[in-house]
Write an enzyme that holds these catalytic residues in place. Structure first.
Site, PDB file in Angstrom:
ATOM      1  N   ASP A   1       0.874  -1.171   0.000  1.00 61.58           N
ATOM      2  CA  ASP A   1       0.000   0.000   0.000  1.00 61.58           C
ATOM      3  C   ASP A   1       0.916   1.227   0.000  1.00 61.58           C
ATOM      4  OD1 ASP A   1      -2.097   1.777   0.077  1.00 61.58           O
ATOM      5  OD2 ASP A   1      -3.210   0.711   1.633  1.00 61.58           O
TER       6      ASP A   1
HETATM    7  C1  BGC Z   1      -5.035   3.265   0.008  1.00 63.33           C
HETATM    8  C2  BGC Z   1      -5.091   2.261  -1.118  1.00 63.33           C
HETATM    9  C3  BGC Z   1      -4.903   2.981  -2.432  1.00 63.33           C
HETATM   10  C4  BGC Z   1      -3.593   3.754  -2.401  1.00 63.33           C
HETATM   11  C5  BGC Z   1      -3.305   4.500  -3.679  1.00 63.33           C
HETATM   12  C6  BGC Z   1      -3.818   4.158  -0.071  1.00 63.33           C
HETATM   13  O1  BGC Z   1      -3.949   5.210   0.826  1.00 63.33           O
HETATM   14  O2  BGC Z   1      -5.077   2.590   1.242  1.00 63.33           O
HETATM   15  O3  BGC Z   1      -6.322   1.580  -1.091  1.00 63.33           O
HETATM   16  O4  BGC Z   1      -4.947   2.080  -3.488  1.00 63.33           O
HETATM   17  O5  BGC Z   1      -3.634   4.686  -1.346  1.00 63.33           O
HETATM   18  O6  BGC Z   1      -4.127   5.602  -3.797  1.00 63.33           O
END
Ligand code: BGC
Length: 807
Positions: free
Chosen positions: A302
């Site tokens: 993530d």
């Molecule tokens: C989120 C993810 C997301 C990523 C990219 C993170 O803050 O938890 O679900 O895909 O950001 O935007």
């Protein structure tokens, strides 16, 4: 009412050195760096066999079935892709291979995540969200995960996946960052609406169909967030402490189904699991995902969830967006990884495996064959590139159908469907278009001034347009020449009450919002502070019901609400649980109200009478430095499993939903499906039948013999009412008490559509996996001792037929 954007996406972490950390409840501990060896995980496969185990290309999955019996085998497609990927990297330098694994850093490319081009590999564009292409224009806003889960309809789950996949491909996205399949352990969890509810089986089926669909559309799917990211508060500083059996049976199951759907990528989450960060967790990444599930694709972090430079050893293949914290210019991979490989700390075979997995996923999805270039600009909405490609096609039709099919009718005292009313009054801001357009707030991160059609955070996209209930109902009312009134002001209760006096129908719209923790809306830091309707919705409903004896309530909510203040009010004649409908939300609600769609949705979670009836609550507090311990003490007993075990009466149980017609169930039978083909691995089946556990081996939890249909349950469903309609029969297992399972566990569902007076014959198959529990001591799936019985019915508490699994 305030909207505070903390950062433009994602949370960040403050660790900035490349020292290895093993986090504990008292804080990170430093581990000495030493050399780690590595052996890669071979492809678990058997010779593909028709008809149950066909070799499958992800672009061409088996057709959707309401009782899927085919277990597609993606291993040959992976093997072919691996051969190409290994050939490609064979003359890459260490730096080049490292570059394949390292994102270019926050906001250094068109997508929210980007990897650089290396040699003949063009690099990847990775983009949110689970409900459509984020941060661009001329795309569709599909109903949220929670809405498609409420359909309990595999064909609609698949169709939504295909359409989202196609839009991603048209916009040149290589990797779509969805589906999201966290488990709704906590009713207030901010991101629950992105996922598929509070039961692992339903979530697993929704994930499976969504991924088959997305990848059939051409884009690589990402199963996220792996794992136990169940609340937003302190998501980067909480250890979810989970026992092994609960982890396997509840939280990991949807990810296992994702692997069975041939998913290309998995995203590890921000949190710690049993005191080790998810992206540095050898148990969950290497042992469960890669060894046990036999996952062949790549694991990406993530955004800024990589916590140290040795994560590759624990199984992490790609760091996103690349830098340690956004814009830091530093990376745990990049030069650090190069150094570790050069000095032998991390083996080059492991680096090869990382690069191979990433490039193989790209070949596996045929993205080497004329795949479009990215035409989105995530960081400048007004960049003309965002309008270069119109990706919407006719997807509005799917949106509208899922919006209706994902609406749950909870109460109906003859008020619905509407029958040419002379007049209607619509009350509440949720009926209206948002005052400053559909994209009032960045990432939808603000107090909704109109219809709520998605939550907030990275799981959103920009509405190209948004149909409100007001527009849809007013248009539909013209057909009957009804007189339509409205009052969108939630705050003047006496005006609202006066507006409905003498009206034939009063429809009150209320909502409740939540989202990702980097945005705080009205004091809700992602997670909901309470389970009450927003904008004094309860008071508004009571003010209307006090003056009108035909008050219909429509909710647009991210999850359960406590509806005790008004649910039994004699003047509340219908409750329509419309979830989050996407850009056709208003039309879908009108379709339900007028009976253009006979309601068939079922609740994907329990609606309790009190917040304290739920088995787990948010854990809040903690100083900036603290790592919270979140102990999953309820174990297997989340949602309805808890209510059943504790004898707590819910307001509306998991799986509940009414129709405008009625159904009767009859003629239950169960037959054993004899394994015949060689691939059935009779020795393992015999072992399992005799109480043995699955062996510890590569792909042991996704093995064909375990998942092929073993029993077939059949019965009839008759439409005993007067309207054509759909029903969702559900199958729940009941184990003997010694198994330690909840009283009822969902293990099958299907959907049927039946004309009045007609019967449909229905089939639900069960596999040996479905009958198994996770044996912690033997580290495998085993059939528990004792007789297993089952029920088939219309909800988790409305059982119509009962049977016994043959011994
Ligand atoms: C989120 C993810 C997301 C990523 C990219 C993170 O803050 O938890 O679900 O895909 O950001 O935007």
């Amino acid at each position: 009412m305030t909207s505070t954007i903390v950062s433009s996406s994602g949370a960040t972490t403050s660790m900035t050195t490349s020292t290895s950390y093993l986090a504990t409840e008292t804080g990170p501990l430093t581990l000495p760096i030493s050399s780690y060896s590595f052996s890669s995980f071979p492809t678990p496969t058997l010779a593909p066999e028709l008809p149950i185990f066909p070799a499958t290309d992800p672009l061409n999955p088996p057709p959707v079935s309401s009782d899927p019996m085919v277990v597609p085998d993606f291993a040959p497609a992976w093997a072919a892709a691996y051969t190409k990927a290994m050939a490609m990297i064979s003359n890459f330098t260490i730096e080049q291979k490292v570059n394949v694994t390292t994102g270019v850093g926050w906001a250094n490319g068109l997508c929210v995540g980007n990897t650089p081009s290396v040699g003949d590999f063009p690099g990847l564009c990775l983009q949110d969200s689970p409900l459509g292409v984020r941060d661009t224009d001329l795309v569709t806003s599909f109903p949220a995960g929670i809405t498609v889960a409420s359909t309990w309809n595999r064909a609609l789950m698949r169709a939504r996946g295909v359409a989202i996949g196609q839009e991603n491909k048209m916009k040149g996205i290589n990797v779509a960052l969805g589906p999201m399949m966290n488990m709704g352990r906590i009713a207030q969890g901010g991101r629950n609406w992105e996922g598929f509810g509070a039961d692992p089986f339903l979530t697993g089926e929704a994930a499976y169909e969504t991924i088959l669909g997305l990848q059939a559309g051409g884009v690589q799917a990402t199963a996220k967030h792996y794992i136990n990211n169940e609340q937003e508060w302190k998501r980067t500083q909480e250890s979810s402490n989970v026992d092994d059996r609960t982890e396997h049976e509840i939280y990991a199951h949807p990810f296992l189904r994702s692997v069975m759907a041939g998913v290309s990528s998995v995203m590890c989450s921000y949190n710690l699991i049993n005191d080790t960060y998810a992206c540095n967790n050898n148990k969950t990444l290497n042992d469960m995902m890669k060894r046990e599930f036999g996952f062949q694709g790549f694991i990406q972090s993530d955004w800024s969830a990589t916590m140290n430079g040795l994560s590759p050893v624990a199984g992490l293949d790609m760091t996103m967006p690349g830098d340690i914290t956004f814009d830091s210019g530093t990376s745990y991979f990049g030069q650090n990884l190069t150094n570790y490989v050069m000095n032998g700390t991390i083996s080059e075979t492991r680096l090869d495996d990382m690069a191979t997995r990433i490039i193989a996923a790209w070949y596996y999805m045929h993205q080497d064959e004329n795949y479009p270039n990215a035409t989105v600009d995530s960081f400048n909405f007004y960049d003309p590139i965002n309008q270069e490609v119109n990706a919407q096609s006719d997807h509005y039709m799917i949106v509208r159908e899922i919006g209706a099919a994902g609406t749950v009718l909870l109460k109906n005292e003859g008020a619905l469907p509407l029958n040419k009313p002379k007049n209607i009054v619509l009350v509440g801001s949720d009926a209206a278009p948002p005052v400053s357009g559909p994209n009032e707030y960045t990432d939808q991160g603000g107090d909704p001034s109109g219809i709520l059609a998605m939550g907030w955070g990275s799981g959103t996209n920009n509405f190209t347009y948004l149909v409100s209930p007001y527009e849809a109902i007013q248009a539909r009312a013209r057909v009957d020449q009804s007189s339509v009134f409205w009052d969108f002001d939630n705050w003047d209760l006496s005006k609202a009450g006066n507006s409905v006096i003498g009206m034939e129908v009063a429809i009150v719209f209320v909502n409740s919002d939540s989202g990702e923790g980097y945005i705080t809306v009205d004091g809700n830091a992602g997670d909901r502070q309470n389970l009450t309707a927003w904008h004094q919705g309860d008071e508004l409903i009571l003010a209307v019901a006090a003056q009108n004896n035909n008050t219909i309530v429509v909710t647009n909510s991210v999850g359960p609400l406590i509806i005790e203040p008004w649910v039994e009010h004699p003047n509340v004649t219908a409750i329509v649980w419309a979830n989050l409908g996407g850009n056709e939300a208003g039309n879908a609600i009108a379709d339900i109200l007028y009976g253009a769609w006979n309601p068939s949705g079922k609740l994907p979670y329990t609606i309790a009478k009190s917040p304290m009836d739920y088995p787990a609550q948010l854990v809040t507090g903690g100083t900036a430095a603290d790592i919270l311990s979140i102990n999953y003490t309820e174990g297997l007993f989340i949602d309805y499993r808890w209510f059943d075990a504790q004898n707590i009466t819910p307001r509306y149980e998991f799986g509940f939903g009414l129709s405008y017609t009625t159904f009767e169930y009859s003629d239950l039978a169960i037959t054993t499906i004899n394994p015949t083909a060689d691939y059935a691995q009779m020795d393992l089946i015999d072992n399992w039948e005799n109480g043995g556990a699955t062996p510890i081996a590569e792909g042991s939890s996704t093995a064909l013999w375990l998942h092929m249909p073993a029993y077939q349950v059949t019965f009839d469903v008759e439409n005993t009412g007067s309207l054509y309609g759909g029903e969702v029969p559900q199958l729940y297992l009941h184990h003997s008490p010694s198994a330690g399972e909840p009283p009822s566990v969902l293990k099958g569902f299907t959907n049927v559509e039946v004309s009045p007076g007609q019967s449909a014959s229905v089939s639900i198959t069960l596999s040996r996996y479905d009958l198994s529990v996770w044996d912690v001591v033997r580290q495998g799936w085993a059939k528990p001792e004792g007789t297993i019985t089952f029920s088939v019915g219309a909800s988790s508490r409305d059982f119509r037929l009962n049977g016994t699994i043959p011994a």
